[in-house]
Scaffold this active site. Structure first.
Site, mmCIF file in Angstrom:
data_model
loop_
_atom_site.group_PDB
_atom_site.id
_atom_site.type_symbol
_atom_site.label_atom_id
_atom_site.label_comp_id
_atom_site.label_asym_id
_atom_site.label_seq_id
_atom_site.Cartn_x
_atom_site.Cartn_y
_atom_site.Cartn_z
ATOM 1 N N ASP A 127 4.781 -43.542 6.536
ATOM 2 C CA ASP A 127 5.788 -43.176 7.529
ATOM 3 C C ASP A 127 5.235 -43.428 8.924
ATOM 4 O OD1 ASP A 127 7.863 -42.176 8.987
ATOM 5 O OD2 ASP A 127 7.758 -40.136 8.187
ATOM 6 N N SER A 160 11.629 -34.819 11.158
ATOM 7 C CA SER A 160 11.607 -35.765 12.265
ATOM 8 C C SER A 160 11.651 -35.021 13.602
ATOM 9 C CB SER A 160 12.775 -36.751 12.115
ATOM 10 O OG SER A 160 12.648 -37.822 13.014
ATOM 11 N N HIS A 206 10.665 -42.767 5.853
ATOM 12 C CA HIS A 206 10.928 -41.622 6.726
ATOM 13 C C HIS A 206 12.122 -40.797 6.257
ATOM 14 C CE1 HIS A 206 10.644 -39.256 10.352
ATOM 15 N NE2 HIS A 206 11.880 -39.543 10.701
#
Length: 579
Positions: free
Chosen positions: A458, A401, A501
């Protein structure tokens, strides 16, 4: 004429009803069958019987496995007592009590099952295979259940000739309680590590991973999962004890791979100024620390692992967004030029490399008493490369991320400042777009190899958004390994964005990935306990129910929080949501 009417003892005496007792005719008729049998026996030639065959029939063993092959027992007091009790020793009791009685198939199977259970030790409770529930109640259901128990006792339940029709179902959705218990256990059971020394540069991206992604190479899969677990360790180090250690202080990092040793803690500082109305709506955000621990630098110092990998590996591991100020920085989606200490950064085509404002701020901003993330990483990597000069060294930057975006910025700078013979690679999970096309071209021109693991569902990998009408917008960097959570037999096909995610979901998908549009790997080693702890609402009902049944508990060595949400330290089976 008087008749002799005394009670008779056999059927031939019934003739006395019609003939007087001293009648000669009645005596002759009564002895007629005996005379006929004696005559026939005397007239018939002797029958030849082979001695071997005769001995076989006389000495044939009598086993409870074949109760129908019996011969009448002698009418001893013991046999009479056994027959009266109704005990089926080998079927002789039933045969002696009634010559026409035959032991049923059910008793036959029951005797066989008792004998097999008596001769073998009972298996452990967690290794006993669960019997499937019958779909319909039919007269043959009990026979099928008995057959299944017998096959299990004989270790034939997994024979291919008996389960050929359900082979694909067994591979995709394991019914065996043994395998399911292992998948739901705390042990990750990683794939075996193979020696990659002769080809370590290919696995590090020297040829852009050509021929290693479709299908996914087994050694590359193992390296991706190993690097992802290092990122998981940074999540756990940050969230495990927030009260004892403030976000801006070093933290003990327990790496899952003991071959690596942490050499420096890394911090990122936010420069965003919160608006005044936040003081009224969320006053706790105003007291948030601007500087937060975000990762670490580690080096492999195990000689055996160095020999296996073919070089000494320096790893920079970075976690994702975890504080409110980091979330605020993520929303600053404007592009700003990359500052390289006065160097000319203009692209050969005349474009200026630019990156997202929030990522650049977290990377370059220094705290009141803390250096910036950029200067910390550059100083530590320079020290390690000087210490191990003359050895084969690689620099690997991994992140998830926000950490994946910062990993690209770090690799871009290290490629310009590290020794030219030291290769730099990035392995990222769920990375957003970092900069424009000019920045992506500069990263590739500097020799940085980037492999992005992307979940097709995602949403983070699609931001910041790219407008078709604008030129010079955001662009991804490097190669892409595309996985899809809908290919997993354990995750719900409608998994929510948080699951798509999640880092553990990424590692689960990588461990089961073989190739695009290929089924999930049937022999995947990674367990489901961590996935159940973090994403129980997105796991299929079957596995949540089984986890509740066997009372799975979480592992103490993985992150309890993710993206600001507190996770329980122990997996509470009652709290697992079944959808």
């Amino acid at each position: 004429m008087s008749f002799y009417m005394q009670p008779t003892k056999n059927r031939t005496d019934a003739l006395s009803v019609f003939f007087p007792a001293p009648s000669l005719l009645s005596r002759i008729v009564a002895s007629f069958p005996r005379l006929m049998s004696l005559g026939s026996a005397a007239a018939a030639p002797p029958r030849h019987v082979s001695p071997v065959r005769n001995a076989f029939h006389r000495r044939r063993p009598r086993s409870p496995l074949a109760p129908l092959i019996t011969r009448p027992r002698a009418a001893t007091p013991f046999n009479k007592a056994v027959a009266a009790a109704g005990v089926h020793v080998d079927g002789s009791a039933a045969a002696s009590s009634s010559p026409a009685a035959v032991i049923s198939t059910r008793n036959h199977l029951s005797n066989l099952e008792r004998l097999l259970q008596k001769n073998q030790a009972p298996p452990p409770p967690h290794l006993v295979e669960e019997e499937p529930e019958p779909r319909r109640h039919s007269p043959s259901s009990s026979i099928h259940q008995t057959r299944g128990r017998l096959l299990n006792a004989l270790n034939l339940s997994s024979a291919p000739f008996l389960n050929s029709s359900d082979k694909k179902t067994e591979e995709m959705s394991p019914r065996s309680l043994t395998r399911l218990h292992r998948l739901l256990s705390n042990s990750t059971r990683p794939s075996p590590r193979g020696t990659i020394g002769p080809r370590w540069r290919q696995y590090h991206g020297a040829a852009n991973w050509d021929g290693l992604l479709e299908p996914l190479d087994v050694h590359l899969r193992r390296e991706l999962v190993r690097y992802g677990e290092l990122v998981q360790a940074t999540y756990h180090a940050f969230h495990s004890n927030l009260t004892a250690a403030p976000p801006d202080r070093p933290r003990p990092v327990v790496l899952p791979d003991w071959s690596y040793r942490v050499t420096r803690n890394l911090f990122a500082t936010a420069s965003v100024e919160l608006p005044a109305w936040v003081q009224t709506v969320a006053p706790w955000m105003m007291a948030a620390q601007r500087t937060s621990w975000i990762g670490c630098v580690a080096v492999c110092d195990n000689e055996r692992e160095i020999q296996r990998m073919g070089r000494r590996d320096i790893v920079i591991a970075l976690r994702g967004t975890s504080t409110c100020l980091e979330w605020a920085e993520n929303l600053r989606a404007g592009l700003v030029p990359v500052d390289d200490d006065g160097e000319d950064v203009t692209d050969p085509q005349g474009d200026v490399p630019k990156v997202e404002c929030g990522f650049h701020s977290l990377y370059k901003t220094a705290g009141p008493d803390m250096p910036s993330l950029s200067s910390s990483v550059v100083a530590e990597v320079r020290k390690l490369t000087e210490k191990y000069a003359g050895e084969e060294i690689s620099i690997t930057v991994v992140g998830h991320s926000l950490g994946a975006a910062l990993a690209v910025l770090i690799a871009d700078e290290l490629a310009a400042r590290a020794p030219p013979h030291v290769p730099t690679a990035v392995f990222s999970f769920g990375s957003p777009r970092v900069g424009n096309q000019a920045f992506a071209a500069r990263v590739e021109r500097r020799g940085v190899k980037v492999l992005r693991v992307v979940n097709a569902r995602d949403l983070v990998t699609r931001v910041p958004m790219v407008l078709p009408s604008r030129t010079g917008g955001y662009a991804h960097v490097g190669r892409e390994l595309l996985v899809d959570c809908r290919m997993s037999p354990y995750l719900r096909p409608d998994a929510d964005p948080a699951c798509c995610h999640d880092l553990e979901a990424y590692l689960h998908l990588v461990d089961g990935f073989m190739a695009t549009n290929s089924p999930f790997r049937s022999d995947a080693k990674r367990g489901l306990a961590r996935l159940l702890t973090q994403q129980s609402s997105n796991v299929k009902k079957l596995y949540v129910s089984k986890a509740r049944a066997i009372q799975v508990q979480s592992t103490p060595g993985f992150p309890r929080r993710h993206c600001g949400h507190t996770l329980p330290s122990t997996l509470s089976i009652e709290n697992l949501e079944v959808r």
